[in-house]
Scaffold this motif. Structure first.
Motif, PDB file in Angstrom:
ATOM      1  N   LEU A 127      11.104  -7.696   1.165  1.00  0.00           N
ATOM      2  CA  LEU A 127      10.305  -7.688   2.390  1.00  0.00           C
ATOM      3  C   LEU A 127       8.842  -7.357   2.111  1.00  0.00           C
ATOM      4  O   LEU A 127       7.965  -7.670   2.900  1.00  0.00           O
ATOM      5  CB  LEU A 127      10.862  -6.659   3.370  1.00  0.00           C
ATOM      6  N   GLN A 128       8.600  -6.709   0.992  1.00  0.00           N
ATOM      7  CA  GLN A 128       7.224  -6.281   0.720  1.00  0.00           C
ATOM      8  C   GLN A 128       6.341  -7.389   0.157  1.00  0.00           C
ATOM      9  O   GLN A 128       5.131  -7.227   0.052  1.00  0.00           O
ATOM     10  CB  GLN A 128       7.227  -5.054  -0.198  1.00  0.00           C
ATOM     11  N   TYR A 129       6.936  -8.521  -0.146  1.00  0.00           N
ATOM     12  CA  TYR A 129       6.116  -9.623  -0.669  1.00  0.00           C
ATOM     13  C   TYR A 129       5.007  -9.979   0.323  1.00  0.00           C
ATOM     14  O   TYR A 129       3.847 -10.151  -0.058  1.00  0.00           O
ATOM     15  CB  TYR A 129       6.988 -10.844  -0.955  1.00  0.00           C
ATOM     16  N   GLY A 130       5.377 -10.065   1.568  1.00  0.00           N
ATOM     17  CA  GLY A 130       4.396 -10.422   2.597  1.00  0.00           C
ATOM     18  C   GLY A 130       3.301  -9.387   2.790  1.00  0.00           C
ATOM     19  O   GLY A 130       2.256  -9.680   3.368  1.00  0.00           O
ATOM     20  N   GLU A 131       3.542  -8.174   2.298  1.00  0.00           N
ATOM     21  CA  GLU A 131       2.524  -7.137   2.441  1.00  0.00           C
ATOM     22  C   GLU A 131       1.557  -7.150   1.268  1.00  0.00           C
ATOM     23  O   GLU A 131       0.403  -6.760   1.382  1.00  0.00           O
ATOM     24  CB  GLU A 131       3.210  -5.759   2.517  1.00  0.00           C
ATOM     25  N   ILE A 132       2.068  -7.615   0.122  1.00  0.00           N
ATOM     26  CA  ILE A 132       1.282  -7.529  -1.110  1.00  0.00           C
ATOM     27  C   ILE A 132       0.188  -8.599  -1.176  1.00  0.00           C
ATOM     28  O   ILE A 132      -0.953  -8.324  -1.514  1.00  0.00           O
ATOM     29  CB  ILE A 132       2.222  -7.677  -2.344  1.00  0.00           C
ATOM     30  N   LEU A 133       0.539  -9.836  -0.842  1.00  0.00           N
ATOM     31  CA  LEU A 133      -0.424 -10.923  -1.043  1.00  0.00           C
ATOM     32  C   LEU A 133      -1.761 -10.675  -0.338  1.00  0.00           C
ATOM     33  O   LEU A 133      -2.809 -10.801  -0.962  1.00  0.00           O
ATOM     34  CB  LEU A 133       0.174 -12.270  -0.635  1.00  0.00           C
ATOM     35  N   PRO A 134      -1.761 -10.303   0.966  1.00  0.00           N
ATOM     36  CA  PRO A 134      -3.061 -10.069   1.605  1.00  0.00           C
ATOM     37  C   PRO A 134      -3.816  -8.907   0.951  1.00  0.00           C
ATOM     38  O   PRO A 134      -5.038  -8.926   0.872  1.00  0.00           O
ATOM     39  CB  PRO A 134      -2.707  -9.724   3.054  1.00  0.00           C
ATOM     40  N   GLU A 135      -3.056  -7.935   0.440  1.00  0.00           N
ATOM     41  CA  GLU A 135      -3.698  -6.784  -0.188  1.00  0.00           C
ATOM     42  C   GLU A 135      -4.465  -7.177  -1.443  1.00  0.00           C
ATOM     43  O   GLU A 135      -5.477  -6.568  -1.775  1.00  0.00           O
ATOM     44  CB  GLU A 135      -2.620  -5.771  -0.564  1.00  0.00           C
ATOM     45  N   VAL A 136      -3.972  -8.198  -2.141  1.00  0.00           N
ATOM     46  CA  VAL A 136      -4.635  -8.631  -3.373  1.00  0.00           C
ATOM     47  C   VAL A 136      -6.097  -8.969  -3.091  1.00  0.00           C
ATOM     48  O   VAL A 136      -6.991  -8.647  -3.867  1.00  0.00           O
ATOM     49  CB  VAL A 136      -3.926  -9.868  -3.970  1.00  0.00           C
ATOM     50  N   LEU A 137      -6.340  -9.588  -1.933  1.00  0.00           N
ATOM     51  CA  LEU A 137      -7.706 -10.038  -1.655  1.00  0.00           C
ATOM     52  C   LEU A 137      -8.608  -8.919  -1.150  1.00  0.00           C
ATOM     53  O   LEU A 137      -9.820  -9.086  -1.102  1.00  0.00           O
ATOM     54  CB  LEU A 137      -7.692 -11.190  -0.645  1.00  0.00           C
ATOM     55  N   GLU A 138      -8.032  -7.775  -0.777  1.00  0.00           N
ATOM     56  CA  GLU A 138      -8.877  -6.696  -0.261  1.00  0.00           C
ATOM     57  C   GLU A 138      -9.882  -6.238  -1.308  1.00  0.00           C
ATOM     58  O   GLU A 138     -11.032  -6.004  -1.009  1.00  0.00           O
ATOM     59  CB  GLU A 138      -8.018  -5.511   0.202  1.00  0.00           C
ATOM     60  N   ASP A 139      -9.422  -6.098  -2.531  1.00  0.00           N
ATOM     61  CA  ASP A 139     -10.367  -5.713  -3.578  1.00  0.00           C
ATOM     62  C   ASP A 139     -10.207  -6.621  -4.806  1.00  0.00           C
ATOM     63  O   ASP A 139     -10.507  -6.236  -5.918  1.00  0.00           O
ATOM     64  CB  ASP A 139     -10.175  -4.234  -3.957  1.00  0.00           C
ATOM     65  N   PHE A 140      -9.735  -7.825  -4.556  1.00  0.00           N
ATOM     66  CA  PHE A 140      -9.601  -8.834  -5.619  1.00  0.00           C
ATOM     67  C   PHE A 140      -8.801  -8.288  -6.798  1.00  0.00           C
ATOM     68  O   PHE A 140      -9.313  -8.154  -7.902  1.00  0.00           O
ATOM     69  CB  PHE A 140     -10.986  -9.327  -6.060  1.00  0.00           C
ATOM     70  N   ARG A 141      -7.535  -7.971  -6.517  1.00  0.00           N
ATOM     71  CA  ARG A 141      -6.723  -7.349  -7.560  1.00  0.00           C
ATOM     72  C   ARG A 141      -5.395  -8.056  -7.746  1.00  0.00           C
ATOM     73  O   ARG A 141      -4.360  -7.610  -7.244  1.00  0.00           O
ATOM     74  CB  ARG A 141      -6.470  -5.881  -7.211  1.00  0.00           C
ATOM     75  N   PRO A 142      -5.387  -9.162  -8.472  1.00  0.00           N
ATOM     76  CA  PRO A 142      -4.127  -9.861  -8.733  1.00  0.00           C
ATOM     77  C   PRO A 142      -3.108  -8.961  -9.418  1.00  0.00           C
ATOM     78  O   PRO A 142      -1.907  -9.235  -9.370  1.00  0.00           O
ATOM     79  CB  PRO A 142      -4.527 -11.009  -9.664  1.00  0.00           C
ATOM     80  N   ASN A 143      -3.563  -7.885 -10.063  1.00  0.00           N
ATOM     81  CA  ASN A 143      -2.608  -6.995 -10.735  1.00  0.00           C
ATOM     82  C   ASN A 143      -1.619  -6.381  -9.742  1.00  0.00           C
ATOM     83  O   ASN A 143      -0.503  -6.043 -10.113  1.00  0.00           O
ATOM     84  CB  ASN A 143      -3.322  -5.910 -11.553  1.00  0.00           C
ATOM     85  N   LEU A 144      -2.018  -6.255  -8.462  1.00  0.00           N
ATOM     86  CA  LEU A 144      -1.074  -5.753  -7.466  1.00  0.00           C
ATOM     87  C   LEU A 144       0.122  -6.688  -7.357  1.00  0.00           C
ATOM     88  O   LEU A 144       1.267  -6.248  -7.288  1.00  0.00           O
ATOM     89  CB  LEU A 144      -1.735  -5.640  -6.087  1.00  0.00           C
ATOM     90  N   LEU A 145      -0.150  -7.977  -7.340  1.00  0.00           N
ATOM     91  CA  LEU A 145       0.932  -8.956  -7.242  1.00  0.00           C
ATOM     92  C   LEU A 145       1.757  -8.967  -8.530  1.00  0.00           C
ATOM     93  O   LEU A 145       2.992  -8.968  -8.492  1.00  0.00           O
ATOM     94  CB  LEU A 145       0.364 -10.352  -6.952  1.00  0.00           C
ATOM     95  N   ALA A 146       1.077  -8.972  -9.677  1.00  0.00           N
ATOM     96  CA  ALA A 146       1.791  -8.994 -10.958  1.00  0.00           C
ATOM     97  C   ALA A 146       2.737  -7.796 -11.035  1.00  0.00           C
ATOM     98  O   ALA A 146       3.918  -7.942 -11.362  1.00  0.00           O
ATOM     99  CB  ALA A 146       0.796  -8.969 -12.118  1.00  0.00           C
TER     100      ALA A 146
END
Ligand code: ARG
Length: 569
Positions: free
Chosen positions: A494-513
């Motif tokens: 369920l947290q997938y949908g929360e992570i993707l928008p967060e990546v763009l908040e500070d440009f951090r693809p490492n959150l998704l990885a």
């Protein structure tokens, strides 16, 4: 549909009812799952402002909180945290919805933006080196994620295709060119010319004069020099394109610096006429006297000899982008050493009246084993093409050992996915500002936070389905959550949908990885604790839905990271 947002909305309601300001209603996944699934520090934030004990404020919130339909009990813990634990009923329903959702629970952005992403941008007649890999990989991933979130993205490769290096290249082309070398390997030959002329120039002032004369002729539009310049750009671009194709990276535009040549002089004249720029010691500068950080660092837009600068081109580029696309934001994915340059350009742009949001998305260096900037043994920049070739070569060896029966063609395509994926992921799993040590063994390991580990997790799940009956479908199958491992897996999905928008908040693809790595680990625990194919009918279906949804999220997450998954390996 995000649990986090639903819980936040409920918390906002509770704060309103309790007569507390709702701004502090943040909900985050708990770091320690023993205490709950989600937590909020709202009470602690409010307690400070209201000079009340945090636990008292937490109690006030709790009295007004209505989440009985979603959560077990909400607890006040520690210094005043509110801990939420989801009920399995609603959790199972959400997971089931997610299983049938093509967007895997990722909502589109409420206010879609038009975004220009300026990345990769190597320099012509010089080979792309691994430093450019960071920009290329980060920029591509940010563009992919922004697109998936519903933003309109324009990718522009701001190629370094103009500049003083062309005096040397043209001189070299006229006097030192090896035609056959140019045909077989154009970029190395151009680099050889550049290096040779640079070396000879140092001890030969006559030659240096001629080199400068070639540059001036080019700038004045001399037909022969323009023709040579054009050929070097075309040859380099062709070579870059091969790498981009290999990396699965594409651009909507590759206008390059030269595109703006005709716009520089009129722009500087206008800046002078409007008083935004002034002449200082013969040069034209934009001063930022009221800005403490840039007070003594004006933006130079014309040198005293009349030449234009990197910043002049960037200002003209921004003006053009504004005129052509009127973007809401422009992202520049370029190394940290260019921070001052972009500060100056962005400040100057503000003075020129561009309201566009601009972001310098900076990154650190790639280091060698000695923890210094990575170089080849002979001390040169490591070339991206060589890195990729070696990655594939190493991956091929590993795959071949694991699975010697693979047909050659499939082996090749898997080796590419694993090799290129490993290099990309080594970049993406780090915070972008981290200087990281480039290590083949680490990035190609099948254990740990690596691309092969995630690809392998996907492959293992797919193999479950090869053993299940053909044509099994998740549609209409109910999810039931019994064991704790199932619950944790559902929660993670369920947290997938929360992570993707967060990546763009500070440009951090490492959150998704890192999310994908966690997901794979949670899946492995689930798979160890919960038999799937051997479970009885309804449970088996439910667990297969969990497996399938995990595979979908893994491969989708990897695909937005620009990494492909083989079906076996
Ligand atoms: N060509 C430059 C370099 O290799 C990067 C350009 C970045 N983009 C920009 N608009 N300045 O350092």
């Amino acid at each position: 549909m995000s649990v986090r947002i639903i819980l936040r909305d409920r918390l906002v309601e509770a704060l309103n009812k309790a007569g507390l300001p709702p701004e502090s209603a943040a909900i985050v996944p708990s770091t320690d799952l023993r205490f709950g699934d989600y937590q909020s520090n709202a009470a602690m934030v409010l307690a400070k402002a209201r000079k009340q004990p945090p636990r008292t404020v937490a109690q006030q919130i709790l009295e007004n909180l209505e989440v009985g339909d979603l959560c077990e009990s909400v607890e006040v813990a520690g210094a005043g945290f509110l801990n939420f634990r989801l009920k399995v009923g609603p959790l199972a329903e959400w997971v089931q919805k997610l299983a049938g959702d093509a967007r895997m629970g990722v909502a589109k952005a409420e206010t879609p933006k038009r975004i220009v992403v300026d990345f990769s941008s190597p320099n012509v007649a010089k080979p792309m080196h691994v430093g450019h890999i960071r920009s290329t990989i980060l920029g591509d991933v940010l563009a992919r994620i922004a697109r998936f979130l519903g933003h309109e993205v324009i990718t522009d490769n701001h190629l370094g295709d103009w500049g003083t290096q062309f005096g040397k290249i043209i001189y070299g082309w006229k006097h030192l060119l090896d035609r056959s070398a140019l045909e077989t390997a154009p970029v190395p030959e151009l680099l050889r010319l550049y290096r040779e002329v640079t070396a000879r120039e140092a001890s030969d002032p006559e030659m240096a004069k001629e080199v400068r004369a070639e540059l001036v002729k080019l700038q004045q539009g001399d037909a022969e020099n323009l023709e040579i310049w054009k050929q070097t750009v075309a040859l380099s671009w062709r070579e870059f394109e091969k790498l981009y194709r290999f990396l699965d990276v594409s651009f909507d535009e590759h206008l390059g610096e030269s595109f703006y040549n005709g716009r520089l002089a009129p722009m500087v004249d206008e800046l002078l006429a409007s008083g935004l720029a002034e002449i200082s010691e013969g040069a034209v500068c934009i001063f930022f006297r009221d800005n403490p950080a840039l007070g003594d660092k004006p933006c130079l837009v014309r040198k005293s000899d009349g030449g234009f600068l990197y910043a002049t081109t960037d200002l003209a580029t921004l003006a053009y982008r504004k005129e052509r696309w009127n973007p809401d934001a422009v992202w520049y994915v370029t190394g940290a050493p260019q921070a001052l340059h972009f500060q100056q350009v962005f400040e100057a742009a503000k003075k020129m009246g561009f309201a566009t949001e601009t972001n310098h998305i900076a990154f650190g260096s790639i280091l060698g084993d000695d923890r210094k900037i990575m170089k080849t043994r002979s001390g040169e920049n490591v070339q991206l093409g060589d890195v990729l070739a070696e990655a594939v070569e190493r991956a091929r060896k590993i795959i071949c050992e694991k699975n010697p029966e693979l047909p050659a063609e499939e082996l090749e395509s898997i080796a590419e996915m694993i090799g290129v994926g490993a290099v990309k992921y080594a970049e993406l799993c780090q915070h972008r500002m981290t200087d990281y040590v480039f290590s083949w063994d680490k990035m190609l390991a099948f254990q740990g936070n690596t691309a092969p580990y995630l690809q392998n997790a996907y492959v293992r799940i797919r193999s479950i389905f090869r053993k299940a009956e053909a044509g099994w479908e998740s549609a209409g199958k109910a999810v039931v959550i019994g064991k704790e491992e199932e619950r944790l897996l559902g929660l993670k999905l369920l947290q997938y949908g929360e992570i993707l928008p967060e990546v763009l908040e500070d440009f951090r693809p490492n959150l998704l990885a890192n999310y994908l790595y966690d997901l794979a680990n949670v899946f492995h625990s689930f798979y160890e604790a919960c038999p799937v194919l051997k479970a009885e009918a309804a449970l088996r279906d439910s667990r297969l839905v969990l497996c399938e949804t995990t595979a979908k999220v893994l491969s989708h997450g990897l695909s937005v990271l620009g990494i492909r998954c083989p079906e076996r390996m």
